[in-house]
Design a protein around this motif. Sequence first.
Motif, PDB file in Angstrom:
ATOM      1  N   MET A 225       0.662  -1.219  -0.215  1.00  0.00           N
ATOM      2  CA  MET A 225      -0.200   0.098   0.072  1.00  0.00           C
ATOM      3  C   MET A 225       0.933   1.125  -0.087  1.00  0.00           C
ATOM      4  SD  MET A 225      -3.016   1.125   2.807  1.00  0.00           S
ATOM      5  CE  MET A 225      -3.262  -0.631   3.112  1.00  0.00           C
ATOM      6  N   GLU A 226       2.032   1.462   0.749  1.00  0.00           N
ATOM      7  CA  GLU A 226       3.055   2.428   0.907  1.00  0.00           C
ATOM      8  C   GLU A 226       3.837   2.645  -0.503  1.00  0.00           C
ATOM      9  OE1 GLU A 226       7.154   2.604   2.663  1.00  0.00           O
ATOM     10  OE2 GLU A 226       5.588   2.562   4.219  1.00  0.00           O
ATOM     11  N   LEU A 227       3.991   1.432  -1.025  1.00  0.00           N
ATOM     12  CA  LEU A 227       4.632   1.616  -2.336  1.00  0.00           C
ATOM     13  C   LEU A 227       3.683   2.203  -3.479  1.00  0.00           C
ATOM     14  CD1 LEU A 227       6.770  -1.605  -2.095  1.00  0.00           C
ATOM     15  CD2 LEU A 227       7.806   0.526  -2.470  1.00  0.00           C
ATOM     16  N   PHE A 228       2.421   1.804  -3.518  1.00  0.00           N
ATOM     17  CA  PHE A 228       1.346   2.012  -4.328  1.00  0.00           C
ATOM     18  C   PHE A 228       1.205   3.417  -4.153  1.00  0.00           C
ATOM     19  CE2 PHE A 228      -2.951   2.951  -5.408  1.00  0.00           C
ATOM     20  CZ  PHE A 228      -3.245   1.984  -6.465  1.00  0.00           C
ATOM     21  N   ALA A 352       0.537  -7.890  -3.447  1.00  0.00           N
ATOM     22  CA  ALA A 352      -0.444  -8.317  -2.156  1.00  0.00           C
ATOM     23  C   ALA A 352      -1.458  -7.397  -1.580  1.00  0.00           C
ATOM     24  CB  ALA A 352       0.619  -8.520  -0.715  1.00  0.00           C
ATOM     25  N   PHE A 353      -1.125  -6.172  -2.004  1.00  0.00           N
ATOM     26  CA  PHE A 353      -2.109  -4.945  -1.597  1.00  0.00           C
ATOM     27  C   PHE A 353      -3.238  -4.977  -2.583  1.00  0.00           C
ATOM     28  CE2 PHE A 353      -3.179  -0.518  -3.095  1.00  0.00           C
ATOM     29  CZ  PHE A 353      -4.217  -0.283  -2.163  1.00  0.00           C
ATOM     30  N   LEU A 354      -2.762  -5.162  -4.031  1.00  0.00           N
ATOM     31  CA  LEU A 354      -3.755  -5.172  -5.054  1.00  0.00           C
ATOM     32  C   LEU A 354      -4.871  -6.330  -4.786  1.00  0.00           C
ATOM     33  CD1 LEU A 354      -1.718  -4.572  -8.382  1.00  0.00           C
ATOM     34  CD2 LEU A 354      -3.163  -2.903  -6.863  1.00  0.00           C
ATOM     35  N   ASN A 355      -4.438  -7.627  -4.278  1.00  0.00           N
ATOM     36  CA  ASN A 355      -5.378  -8.418  -3.720  1.00  0.00           C
ATOM     37  C   ASN A 355      -6.287  -8.068  -2.759  1.00  0.00           C
ATOM     38  OD1 ASN A 355      -4.696 -10.684  -5.505  1.00  0.00           O
ATOM     39  ND2 ASN A 355      -2.795 -10.823  -4.278  1.00  0.00           N
ATOM     40  N   MET A 356      -6.004  -7.116  -1.868  1.00  0.00           N
ATOM     41  CA  MET A 356      -6.973  -6.470  -0.799  1.00  0.00           C
ATOM     42  C   MET A 356      -8.038  -5.956  -1.901  1.00  0.00           C
ATOM     43  SD  MET A 356      -4.563  -4.645   1.994  1.00  0.00           S
ATOM     44  CE  MET A 356      -5.938  -4.016   2.808  1.00  0.00           C
ATOM     45  N   LEU A 357      -7.981  -5.662  -2.746  1.00  0.00           N
ATOM     46  CA  LEU A 357      -9.154  -5.005  -3.491  1.00  0.00           C
ATOM     47  C   LEU A 357     -10.119  -5.751  -4.078  1.00  0.00           C
ATOM     48  CD1 LEU A 357      -6.683  -2.423  -5.505  1.00  0.00           C
ATOM     49  CD2 LEU A 357      -8.071  -1.854  -3.380  1.00  0.00           C
TER      50      LEU A 357
END
Length: 381
Positions: A225-228, A352-357
């Motif tokens: 999320m931070e990198l995004f 991993a963050f994108l999978n949170m969506l």
Amino acid sequence: MNPLKHNPFLNRQKLKSGRVMFLLVVFVSLSSWCYLAVGIETGAYVLVYPSNFGNRIQIPANNPTTKQGVYLGRMLFYENRLSAANTVSCGSCHHQDKAFTDGLAFSKGVDNVLTSRNSMSLANLLWARKFFWDGRADGLEEQAITPLTNPHEMGQSLDASAQKIGKIAAYPPLFKLVYGDSSITGDRIVKAIAQFERTLISANSRYDQYLRSAYQPTPDELKGMELFNNAPQPEKGIRGANCSHCHGGVKTYMELFHNNGLDSIPKDAGIAELTSLPADRGRFKVPTLRNIALTAPYMHDGRFKTLDQVLDHYSDHILESASLSSFLRGESNEPGGTSLKLQPLEKKQIIAFLNMLTDQDFIHNPDFADPHLLTSKNKKY
């Protein structure tokens, strides 16, 4: 996410004051069931979404969203007889389990000719103002006309569609319930479909749960999320993927058009087909990243099969062109670098963050499912 149910098989005892019981008894020779009593709620449809999505929604004054209109629109969204060969519906290219995409680079219509661009997700169109990859439609009603009438998609004029479904016993009473009389027109068809599509709200992913303090992300999800959200600033020791420039905000898209470096000489002109401006060549609408793990393949031409390939592109393979969007030029995590140069672990963390969506409620919501399949499971003889 939406607590309002539009199940066509509501228990009669559950219909309280303020609701109308509409009894529909039909004989349909082309289906496997003979008659059906359908309880359809009427009245204004309450669109439910989180406050952080904002109220800049798009509902034209001449097409208010009603419960009966949404029900009709859902029937029509999955209606194969709106196509020339009775084989294709809107749902053919927009599958609920794939967040209303179809898993193909290009879709096949009634004549088996492939579409020229990838099928976009229908999530959260309530807030959209421009539609299609090149933004050529100004509203959902206008958007719906193209796939219905395009000879390589559903391939049937609106007048022909209206005449065809007018002969199906179920539809004239439904149109009367929605519009006050049983007249079936192309304009009414697209308005009903647009009403249904406005209800396709995706707002209960793990990311949404995190935003309301109901989910604790893993360390990789937090780092992703931070990198995004970060732009790279190597001189300050800040690493980033610069994704939020296009996909910032809780809905993960901004209604912008960008050339993201797929080709040095874009084969598809994108929005330049409309503007004729050289600076617009290869610019396409920024899609939402909601449910992105379910909507492969990616880009307007479906060239990337995986999110790993997408991250590789943005990290190391952006191609220069005269119309390349400026924010992609010279961004790097290395001093003096010319590309992002994300590390393998960083790519995994972003994914991993994108999978949170991914929103499980959205892809399993029975209110969005094919009602024709429901009727076949509840058939009477």
